[in-house]
Design an enzyme around this catalytic site. Structure first.
Site, mmCIF file in Angstrom:
data_model
loop_
_atom_site.group_PDB
_atom_site.id
_atom_site.type_symbol
_atom_site.label_atom_id
_atom_site.label_comp_id
_atom_site.label_asym_id
_atom_site.label_seq_id
_atom_site.Cartn_x
_atom_site.Cartn_y
_atom_site.Cartn_z
ATOM 1 N N ARG A 36 34.464 46.361 14.010
ATOM 2 C CA ARG A 36 33.279 46.471 13.133
ATOM 3 C C ARG A 36 32.375 45.348 13.363
ATOM 4 O O ARG A 36 32.652 44.205 13.215
ATOM 5 C CB ARG A 36 34.005 46.705 11.624
ATOM 6 C CG ARG A 36 34.666 48.079 11.436
ATOM 7 C CD ARG A 36 34.742 48.473 10.155
ATOM 8 N NE ARG A 36 35.310 49.645 9.917
ATOM 9 C CZ ARG A 36 36.570 50.107 9.953
ATOM 10 N NH1 ARG A 36 37.500 49.083 10.507
ATOM 11 N NH2 ARG A 36 36.941 51.239 9.963
ATOM 12 N N GLY A 92 40.163 58.556 24.955
ATOM 13 C CA GLY A 92 41.480 57.771 24.530
ATOM 14 C C GLY A 92 41.269 57.043 23.495
ATOM 15 O O GLY A 92 41.867 56.141 23.291
ATOM 16 N N ALA A 93 40.344 57.460 22.805
ATOM 17 C CA ALA A 93 39.960 56.382 21.430
ATOM 18 C C ALA A 93 40.079 57.215 19.956
ATOM 19 O O ALA A 93 40.564 58.540 20.082
ATOM 20 C CB ALA A 93 38.604 56.115 21.762
ATOM 21 N N ASN A 94 39.555 56.586 19.145
ATOM 22 C CA ASN A 94 39.502 57.299 17.750
ATOM 23 C C ASN A 94 40.678 57.828 17.046
ATOM 24 O O ASN A 94 40.449 58.840 16.222
ATOM 25 C CB ASN A 94 38.022 58.307 17.751
ATOM 26 C CG ASN A 94 36.981 57.452 18.301
ATOM 27 O OD1 ASN A 94 36.540 57.859 19.217
ATOM 28 N ND2 ASN A 94 36.288 56.416 17.538
ATOM 29 N N GLY A 101 27.326 50.384 16.962
ATOM 30 C CA GLY A 101 26.308 49.447 16.172
ATOM 31 C C GLY A 101 25.310 48.812 16.764
ATOM 32 O O GLY A 101 24.808 48.163 15.886
ATOM 33 N N TYR A 125 42.938 60.218 18.259
ATOM 34 C CA TYR A 125 43.069 61.258 18.805
ATOM 35 C C TYR A 125 44.547 61.415 19.667
ATOM 36 O O TYR A 125 44.885 59.994 19.863
ATOM 37 C CB TYR A 125 41.908 62.049 19.542
ATOM 38 C CG TYR A 125 40.976 62.379 18.430
ATOM 39 C CD1 TYR A 125 41.115 63.070 17.416
ATOM 40 C CD2 TYR A 125 39.523 61.716 18.638
ATOM 41 C CE1 TYR A 125 40.035 63.490 16.312
ATOM 42 C CE2 TYR A 125 38.479 61.603 17.566
ATOM 43 C CZ TYR A 125 38.860 62.677 16.600
ATOM 44 O OH TYR A 125 37.990 62.866 15.503
ATOM 45 N N ARG A 174 36.958 56.201 27.737
ATOM 46 C CA ARG A 174 36.894 55.597 26.552
ATOM 47 C C ARG A 174 38.049 55.035 25.506
ATOM 48 O O ARG A 174 38.848 56.103 25.252
ATOM 49 C CB ARG A 174 35.802 56.634 25.464
ATOM 50 C CG ARG A 174 35.166 55.802 24.159
ATOM 51 C CD ARG A 174 34.484 56.964 23.474
ATOM 52 N NE ARG A 174 33.084 56.320 22.972
ATOM 53 C CZ ARG A 174 32.984 56.406 21.614
ATOM 54 N NH1 ARG A 174 33.401 57.291 20.953
ATOM 55 N NH2 ARG A 174 31.664 55.805 21.370
ATOM 56 N N GLY A 216 24.944 56.001 19.505
ATOM 57 C CA GLY A 216 25.149 57.112 18.956
ATOM 58 C C GLY A 216 24.154 57.692 17.917
ATOM 59 O O GLY A 216 23.187 58.278 18.401
ATOM 60 N N ARG A 217 24.080 57.142 16.713
ATOM 61 C CA ARG A 217 23.110 57.698 15.599
ATOM 62 C C ARG A 217 21.742 57.422 15.912
ATOM 63 O O ARG A 217 20.984 58.068 15.707
ATOM 64 C CB ARG A 217 23.679 57.102 14.526
ATOM 65 C CG ARG A 217 24.908 57.524 13.868
ATOM 66 C CD ARG A 217 25.570 56.686 12.905
ATOM 67 N NE ARG A 217 25.983 55.413 13.157
ATOM 68 C CZ ARG A 217 26.782 54.233 12.540
ATOM 69 N NH1 ARG A 217 26.948 54.767 11.265
ATOM 70 N NH2 ARG A 217 26.932 53.275 13.050
#
Length: 362
Positions: free
Chosen positions: A268, A177-179, A298, A181, A228, A319-320
């Site tokens: 952020r 449910g994020a980003n 982050g 979309y 999410r 994530g990364r």
């Protein structure tokens, strides 16, 4: 010696987790023709530890849910069969895996849609050109506003996708449910300009998301469902004039459905004295929601440990860092140096490079 906070056990519903480090959902675009591939079994099993939680890359609920090449699906028997050995490989390592189910909505083009149709959305308002991480400009096709009578069909696509995920062996599903979309296109007032029962006030804008949650919970059980949300982000021209009210409303209403967890993306990060610092804006929603709370955005070893110690979150999704360090829990445990991630291989079709070739310790 003091235990490392991120490596302490946690009971999430009926699931016994050995640590608080979660693999965040990461699109990798290596599922050729929307079919998960054998190389994904190695990728996910590399990142599996006994009692660790993994969330898959976003996985389409239908043929209209597509907006990127080679992202996996979960709407056909072929998809279910292709996911089974991947799930088995994760379970063989003693880990837990949830399938993130999504619909991109207007983040698409005619070429990805059945019959070259317009992408579906809450609105007929399109997305402006977007600059991708590697500098190229992305363009999206004008969307078509879903009619009220079409919405139950989309809700049912999520229900069927959840059932398929359980049939494939997944321990549960995470509703995306994020980003920017489809679900977020309904949630946020910059992208939802409807005047019917799915638009306007906060309750109406949240109706679609909560109908999906309700259908999925009824199908597979609340103890197998997470969601999410990213109330503070503005991905894909999707932002809200009052993200706090939106986040608080959803966090509270989700309790009525008895879902297992709420996974929320931080605003952020700020840079203070050369270090990334978490804004810590999620506490009101962590307090409002009665289940497990997962924070994402982050974090590093130090900040992740701090928010667990303080009770700000139960689990932390990486994530990364997890993408580039398949043995991230072990590296955190011994304080080892981390591999650097390579952005240029995030979204290629290569089944090895930048995917399963990141080195382990030793």
């Amino acid at each position: 010696m003091e235990p490392i906070p991120l490596l302490t056990p946690y009971k999430m519903g009926q699931l016994d987790l050995a640590h608080r480090i979660v693999l965040a959902p990461l699109t990798r675009q290596r599922s050729y023709g929307n079919v998960p591939q054998p190389h994904a079994a190695l990728y996910y099993s590399q990142r599996s530890t006994p009692g660790g939680l993994l969330i898959t890359e976003a996985t389409g609920v239908s043929d209209t849910a597509q907006g990127y090449s080679d992202t996996p699906g979960i709407w056909t028997p072929e998809h279910v069969d292709a996911w089974k050995p991947i799930v088995d490989a994760v379970h063989a390592k003693g880990a837990v895996i949830f399938c993130q189910i999504w619909h991109v909505g207007r983040v698409s083009t005619f070429e990805f849609q059945p019959g070259g149709a317009a992408p579906l959305s809450s609105t007929d308002r399109g997305i402006g050109p977007q600059t991708s991480f590697d500098g190229h400009i992305e363009h999206f096709s004008p969307p078509r506003r879903l009619a009220v009578e079409e919405i139950p069909g989309i809700v049912d696509d999520f229900r069927k996708a959840a059932r398929n995920a359980i049939d494939a062996g997944f321990d549960g599903v995470e509703i995306h449910g994020a980003n920017g979309y489809l679900i977020e296109q309904f949630l946020k007032d910059s992208s939802n300009n409807r005047t019917d029962e799915y638009g306007g006030n906060l309750e109406n804008r949240c109706r679609f998301a909560l109908e999906i949650v309700d259908a999925v919970v009824k199908e597979v059980g609340g103890d197998r469902v997470g969601i999410r949300l990213s109330p503070f982000t503005d991905f894909m021209d999707c932002h809200d004039s009052d993200p706090h009210a939106l986040a608080l409303h959803m966090s509270t209403k989700l309790n009525d459905h008895g879902i297992l967890y709420l996974h929320m993306i931080e605003p952020r990060m700020a840079i203070v004295d050369g270090r990334r610092v978490v804004p810590k804006r999620l506490l009101p929603y962590r307090e409002a929601f009665k289940g497990t709370f997962i924070a994402n955005g982050g974090y590093d070893r130090e900040e992740g440990g701090k928010v667990v110690t303080e009770g700000y979150t139960d689990l932390v999704a990486f994530g990364r860092l997890f993408l580039a360090n398949p043995d991230l829990p072990k590296r955190f445990e011994v304080g080892a140096e981390l591999n650097k991630y390579d952005r240029m291989t995030f979204y290629t079709s290569d089944p090895v490079v930048g995917y399963t070739d990141y080195p382990f310790l030793g």
